[in-house]
Design a protein around this motif. Structure first.
Motif, mmCIF file in Angstrom:
data_model
loop_
_atom_site.group_PDB
_atom_site.id
_atom_site.type_symbol
_atom_site.label_atom_id
_atom_site.label_comp_id
_atom_site.label_asym_id
_atom_site.label_seq_id
_atom_site.Cartn_x
_atom_site.Cartn_y
_atom_site.Cartn_z
ATOM 1 N N VAL A 89 0.862 -1.186 0.000
ATOM 2 C CA VAL A 89 0.000 0.000 0.000
ATOM 3 C C VAL A 89 0.897 1.234 0.000
ATOM 4 C CG1 VAL A 89 -1.746 1.291 1.274
ATOM 5 C CG2 VAL A 89 -1.858 -1.205 1.194
ATOM 6 N N PRO A 90 0.725 2.155 -0.953
ATOM 7 C CA PRO A 90 1.578 3.341 -1.018
ATOM 8 C C PRO A 90 1.383 4.249 0.197
ATOM 9 C CG PRO A 90 0.274 3.113 -3.038
ATOM 10 C CD PRO A 90 -0.248 2.111 -2.059
ATOM 11 N N PRO A 91 2.459 4.885 0.661
ATOM 12 C CA PRO A 91 2.332 5.837 1.771
ATOM 13 C C PRO A 91 1.339 6.948 1.409
ATOM 14 C CG PRO A 91 4.631 5.394 1.296
ATOM 15 C CD PRO A 91 3.838 4.752 0.198
ATOM 16 N N GLY A 92 0.544 7.341 2.400
ATOM 17 C CA GLY A 92 -0.438 8.397 2.195
ATOM 18 C C GLY A 92 -1.827 7.884 1.858
ATOM 19 N N THR A 93 -1.931 6.603 1.469
ATOM 20 C CA THR A 93 -3.226 6.021 1.136
ATOM 21 C C THR A 93 -4.127 6.053 2.362
ATOM 22 O OG1 THR A 93 -2.185 4.553 -0.478
ATOM 23 C CG2 THR A 93 -4.378 3.914 0.295
ATOM 24 N N GLU A 94 -5.397 6.396 2.156
ATOM 25 C CA GLU A 94 -6.346 6.365 3.266
ATOM 26 C C GLU A 94 -6.852 4.934 3.428
ATOM 27 O OE1 GLU A 94 -10.478 8.402 4.805
ATOM 28 O OE2 GLU A 94 -10.177 8.172 2.656
ATOM 29 N N ILE A 95 -6.703 4.393 4.634
ATOM 30 C CA ILE A 95 -7.174 3.045 4.962
ATOM 31 C C ILE A 95 -8.072 3.172 6.176
ATOM 32 C CG2 ILE A 95 -6.484 0.760 5.821
ATOM 33 C CD1 ILE A 95 -5.591 1.072 2.991
ATOM 34 N N GLY A 96 -9.193 2.458 6.168
ATOM 35 C CA GLY A 96 -10.080 2.515 7.312
ATOM 36 C C GLY A 96 -10.725 1.184 7.599
ATOM 37 N N TRP A 121 -7.134 6.175 8.586
ATOM 38 C CA TRP A 121 -5.803 6.752 8.749
ATOM 39 C C TRP A 121 -5.158 6.872 7.379
ATOM 40 C CZ3 TRP A 121 -7.635 2.225 10.749
ATOM 41 C CH2 TRP A 121 -7.990 2.232 12.091
ATOM 42 N N ASN A 122 -4.143 7.709 7.303
ATOM 43 C CA ASN A 122 -3.297 7.741 6.107
ATOM 44 C C ASN A 122 -2.059 6.920 6.431
ATOM 45 O OD1 ASN A 122 -4.870 10.540 5.959
ATOM 46 N ND2 ASN A 122 -4.395 9.796 3.921
ATOM 47 N N THR A 123 -1.718 6.016 5.528
ATOM 48 C CA THR A 123 -0.636 5.075 5.796
ATOM 49 C C THR A 123 0.733 5.740 5.754
ATOM 50 O OG1 THR A 123 -0.474 4.478 3.465
ATOM 51 C CG2 THR A 123 -1.952 3.152 4.835
ATOM 52 N N GLY A 124 1.662 5.119 6.474
ATOM 53 C CA GLY A 124 3.055 5.535 6.463
ATOM 54 C C GLY A 124 3.891 4.528 5.699
ATOM 55 N N GLU A 125 5.188 4.760 5.670
ATOM 56 C CA GLU A 125 6.123 3.900 4.918
ATOM 57 C C GLU A 125 6.088 2.439 5.371
ATOM 58 O OE1 GLU A 125 8.322 4.519 2.398
ATOM 59 O OE2 GLU A 125 7.697 6.599 2.199
#
Length: 175
Positions: free
Chosen positions: A45-52, A58-62
């Motif tokens: 999942v690319p960083p910054g993607t919104e996951i809920g 949340w927005n994902t990190g590295e």
């Protein structure tokens, strides 16, 4: 005529007690929930993607690789790709999943379609489950602070109702 869908057996699950004074979960309780709760592994999942999940996003990190300690039962998982440069969020897509106790579900991000796909092999999924303690550091914890509210909203949705209302591809999109 098809047979009526079977109803998943209800499993008793004891969530965490009230948080400690410092707001943190007791480490022993967290270890128990890591094994008893379900795990959703999301690969690439690319960083910054919104996951809920359910009522929290949340927005994902590295280092993000998923969510752990998910209570058994019906949950709504959703996501949106995000263009970090322009701060533009794509339409939200999601799916319902009835997680079992200790179950590990794995999905992989498809860069071309900007979508989570179910193409992780059973062998890889079992390997992840066996290595859950090492994977733990890359997993966010399920937000138990809103679990009771989620249950109040979703607790009466049966497997039959879900099958009747869900789209054929099982994905729900905001467009």
């Amino acid at each position: 005529m098809s047979e009526p869908p079977t109803k998943k057996k209800c499993v008793s699950f004891r969530g965490p007690p009230e948080p400690r004074e410092d707001g943190e979960m007791d480490p022993e309780v967290a270890r128990r929930l890591l094994v008893e709760g379900a795990t959703l592994v999301l690969l690439d999942v690319p960083p910054g993607t919104e996951i809920g999940i359910d009522m929290n996003s949340w927005n994902t990190g590295e280092k993000f690789k998923g969510v752990k300690m998910i209570p058994p039962g019906l949950h709504f998982v959703y996501y949106s790709s995000v263009n970090l440069r322009d701060r533009v969020t794509a339409p939200r897509t999601g799916f319902f999943y009835n997680f079992g106790r200790g179950e590990l579900i794995a999905r992989k991000w498809n860069k071309m379609d900007e979508d989570l796909v179910d193409n992780v092999s059973e062998e890889d999924r079992l390997r992840m489950k066996e290595d859950i303690r090492n994977l733990d550091q890359y997993l966010g914890s399920y937000p138990y602070s809103s679990w009771k509210k989620w249950i109040s909203l979703s607790g009466r949705i049966s497997e039959a109702t879900l099958q009747r209302l869900e789209p054929i591809n099982r994905k729900i999109s905001s467009v």
